[in-house]
Design a protein around this motif. Sequence first.
Motif, mmCIF file in Angstrom:
data_model
loop_
_atom_site.group_PDB
_atom_site.id
_atom_site.type_symbol
_atom_site.label_atom_id
_atom_site.label_comp_id
_atom_site.label_asym_id
_atom_site.label_seq_id
_atom_site.Cartn_x
_atom_site.Cartn_y
_atom_site.Cartn_z
ATOM 1 N N LYS A 196 10.278 -0.097 -9.309
ATOM 2 C CA LYS A 196 9.195 -0.714 -9.953
ATOM 3 C C LYS A 196 8.553 -1.624 -9.066
ATOM 4 C CE LYS A 196 7.421 -2.053 -14.355
ATOM 5 N NZ LYS A 196 6.846 -3.464 -14.009
ATOM 6 N N ASP A 197 9.439 -2.498 -8.954
ATOM 7 C CA ASP A 197 8.954 -3.799 -8.176
ATOM 8 C C ASP A 197 9.967 -4.301 -6.982
ATOM 9 O OD1 ASP A 197 7.116 -6.113 -7.863
ATOM 10 O OD2 ASP A 197 8.200 -7.140 -9.311
ATOM 11 N N MET A 198 9.392 -4.835 -6.088
ATOM 12 C CA MET A 198 10.351 -5.050 -4.961
ATOM 13 C C MET A 198 9.715 -6.233 -4.286
ATOM 14 S SD MET A 198 11.057 -1.428 -2.778
ATOM 15 C CE MET A 198 12.460 -2.085 -1.893
ATOM 16 N N THR A 199 10.349 -7.320 -4.057
ATOM 17 C CA THR A 199 10.151 -8.581 -3.540
ATOM 18 C C THR A 199 9.536 -8.378 -1.950
ATOM 19 O OG1 THR A 199 11.588 -9.594 -5.014
ATOM 20 C CG2 THR A 199 10.525 -11.149 -3.196
ATOM 21 N N LEU A 200 10.058 -7.331 -1.267
ATOM 22 C CA LEU A 200 9.853 -7.157 0.067
ATOM 23 C C LEU A 200 8.683 -7.198 0.467
ATOM 24 C CD1 LEU A 200 12.852 -5.567 -0.534
ATOM 25 C CD2 LEU A 200 12.437 -4.422 1.493
ATOM 26 N N LEU A 201 7.684 -6.575 -0.069
ATOM 27 C CA LEU A 201 6.520 -6.667 0.271
ATOM 28 C C LEU A 201 5.463 -7.687 0.455
ATOM 29 C CD1 LEU A 201 4.774 -4.049 1.410
ATOM 30 C CD2 LEU A 201 3.768 -3.625 -0.752
ATOM 31 N N PRO A 202 5.571 -8.518 -0.217
ATOM 32 C CA PRO A 202 5.266 -10.091 -0.402
ATOM 33 C C PRO A 202 5.729 -10.800 0.916
ATOM 34 C CG PRO A 202 5.479 -9.651 -2.665
ATOM 35 C CD PRO A 202 6.082 -8.336 -1.545
ATOM 36 N N ILE A 203 6.874 -10.751 1.078
ATOM 37 C CA ILE A 203 7.566 -11.235 2.139
ATOM 38 C C ILE A 203 6.991 -10.843 3.548
ATOM 39 C CG2 ILE A 203 9.643 -12.007 3.081
ATOM 40 C CD1 ILE A 203 11.103 -11.888 0.480
ATOM 41 N N LEU A 204 7.098 -9.430 3.595
ATOM 42 C CA LEU A 204 6.524 -8.654 4.836
ATOM 43 C C LEU A 204 5.114 -9.297 5.044
ATOM 44 C CD1 LEU A 204 6.487 -6.687 7.106
ATOM 45 C CD2 LEU A 204 5.845 -4.959 5.256
ATOM 46 N N HIS A 205 4.262 -9.469 4.050
ATOM 47 C CA HIS A 205 2.987 -9.642 4.244
ATOM 48 C C HIS A 205 2.756 -11.130 4.866
ATOM 49 C CE1 HIS A 205 1.456 -6.546 1.176
ATOM 50 N NE2 HIS A 205 1.630 -6.260 2.470
ATOM 51 N N ALA A 206 3.808 -12.098 4.432
ATOM 52 C CA ALA A 206 3.694 -13.287 4.853
ATOM 53 C C ALA A 206 4.306 -13.399 6.440
ATOM 54 C CB ALA A 206 4.750 -14.497 4.171
ATOM 55 N N VAL A 207 5.224 -12.573 6.744
ATOM 56 C CA VAL A 207 5.628 -12.320 8.103
ATOM 57 C C VAL A 207 4.562 -11.689 8.910
ATOM 58 C CG1 VAL A 207 7.365 -11.018 9.823
ATOM 59 C CG2 VAL A 207 8.103 -12.002 7.591
ATOM 60 N N GLN A 208 3.771 -10.539 8.322
ATOM 61 C CA GLN A 208 2.667 -10.193 9.226
ATOM 62 C C GLN A 208 1.522 -11.133 9.419
ATOM 63 O OE1 GLN A 208 1.030 -6.784 6.825
ATOM 64 N NE2 GLN A 208 -0.395 -6.437 8.483
ATOM 65 N N ALA A 209 1.275 -12.220 8.418
ATOM 66 C CA ALA A 209 0.110 -13.132 8.540
ATOM 67 C C ALA A 209 0.423 -13.936 9.954
ATOM 68 C CB ALA A 209 0.124 -13.860 7.600
ATOM 69 N N ILE A 210 1.710 -14.177 10.091
ATOM 70 C CA ILE A 210 2.096 -15.087 11.259
ATOM 71 C C ILE A 210 2.146 -14.212 12.558
ATOM 72 C CG2 ILE A 210 3.909 -16.415 12.347
ATOM 73 C CD1 ILE A 210 4.706 -17.388 9.599
ATOM 74 N N ILE A 211 2.608 -13.144 12.578
ATOM 75 C CA ILE A 211 3.002 -12.307 13.815
ATOM 76 C C ILE A 211 1.324 -11.500 14.185
ATOM 77 C CG2 ILE A 211 3.866 -10.146 14.746
ATOM 78 C CD1 ILE A 211 6.363 -11.038 13.336
ATOM 79 N N LYS A 212 0.732 -10.832 13.075
ATOM 80 C CA LYS A 212 -0.261 -10.334 13.421
ATOM 81 C C LYS A 212 -1.571 -10.778 12.332
ATOM 82 C CE LYS A 212 -0.453 -5.701 13.873
ATOM 83 N NZ LYS A 212 -0.749 -5.386 15.271
ATOM 84 N N PRO A 213 -1.922 -11.961 12.450
ATOM 85 C CA PRO A 213 -3.068 -12.751 11.807
ATOM 86 C C PRO A 213 -4.265 -11.926 11.691
ATOM 87 C CG PRO A 213 -2.963 -14.101 13.837
ATOM 88 C CD PRO A 213 -1.641 -12.862 13.817
ATOM 89 N N ILE A 266 -0.059 -4.305 5.201
ATOM 90 C CA ILE A 266 0.720 -3.089 5.133
ATOM 91 C C ILE A 266 0.967 -2.511 3.682
ATOM 92 C CG2 ILE A 266 2.903 -1.911 5.495
ATOM 93 C CD1 ILE A 266 2.985 -3.610 8.208
ATOM 94 N N VAL A 267 0.666 -1.454 3.517
ATOM 95 C CA VAL A 267 0.790 -0.812 2.103
ATOM 96 C C VAL A 267 1.688 0.202 2.174
ATOM 97 C CG1 VAL A 267 -0.385 0.346 0.198
ATOM 98 C CG2 VAL A 267 -1.512 -1.395 1.570
ATOM 99 N N LEU A 268 2.607 0.489 1.462
ATOM 100 C CA LEU A 268 3.529 1.544 1.329
ATOM 101 C C LEU A 268 3.394 2.314 0.165
ATOM 102 C CD1 LEU A 268 6.974 -0.397 1.886
ATOM 103 C CD2 LEU A 268 5.635 0.675 3.614
ATOM 104 N N ARG A 269 2.517 3.322 0.493
ATOM 105 C CA ARG A 269 1.841 4.252 -0.541
ATOM 106 C C ARG A 269 2.969 4.795 -1.259
ATOM 107 N NH1 ARG A 269 -3.521 3.307 -0.278
ATOM 108 N NH2 ARG A 269 -4.498 3.103 1.618
#
Length: 282
Positions: free
Chosen positions: A155-172, A177-180
Amino acid sequence: MADKSDVSPLCDHFNAQASTYERRLGGSPRRAISHALDLLPGLSSTRAPILLDNACGPGFATEAFLEAYPDAHVYAADVTPGMISLVDRLVASKGWNDRVKTDVMDGVNLHYPNDMFDASITNFGIFFFSDPDMGAREIFRTLKTGGKAIVTCWKDMTLLPILHAVQAIIKPGSVPIVLRGLDIWAQKETMEMTLKRGGFSFLEMHEQEVMWWNQGIDEAAKGLADNFVNMVGDQWSDEEKNGILGVTEQVLKDQGEKFIVESEGMIGFQMVAWIAVATKIP
C-alpha cells in the motif's frame, strides 16, 4: 503486443537478485507473513493441512507455515529457479524434505489439481504475474472449498521518496521516477477486484504496517541501492547507477529525519501492506 506468457525477463531479474532478496526488503515480507498467519486461526484444527506457498521467493512463508503448523505439508512454487534453489537449501537445512515439495512453476499456470490446498499464500507476488486475474483464478481453483488464500501487496513504501532524493542529487531537474505498477496496486480496489475476478466472492482486506529494519545506515543503504538500480533500469547510465550507493548513504545521513525510524539501535522505514484474506465458498 508482447506475449504475456513470456516470463523470461522476470526470471532473469529474480535469479540475479535471489541471494540479496531479504537484505533488499529489510525483513518486511517475513513480518507480513507473520501477520497473515494470525488471520488463519481455523487452520490449526485441520489435521495435516496442505498449504501452497505461491510465488514463494526464498521460502519465507514455507518456513513460517511449518513452524506454525508442525503437521503441515507445503508445496512451494516460484517461476524463478534461483528462488527455488534457496528454498531447497532451506528445506535441507531444516530436515523438511518429507514435508516440502518445490516446483519451478508460473503462478498463472499452476500444475496442481483442483481443490488441493487447505490454504495458500501469495506474498508480494501477484503484482508481478503476467496476468494477475489468471493468477487469482489459479489460486481459487487449487483451493479446497472453505479454504483461505492470503494475498499481499504494498500500500505504501518509503522507497520512492528516498529514491527521489537520490535522483535529485544524481540527475537534478529530471522528472521523478514513477512506478506505475506499484501505484495501481497501492489502491485497495485493485486487489479486491482482481480476487473477485478470480472467483472469490468473500474476502476481507487488512491494512498492516510491516517495518523494514536494518542494523545501520550502511546496511540500509546497500539494500535500498540494490532496489534503486533495478528501479531506474535503462533510464540511467552505468556511471549514474554506480553512484547510487554512495548517494543513498549521503541522503540517509543528511535527510534521515524524513525517512528513518529508530528503535533499540536499529533503523527502519515504514512500509504498509494490504493483506487480503479470500475464502473459497460454494
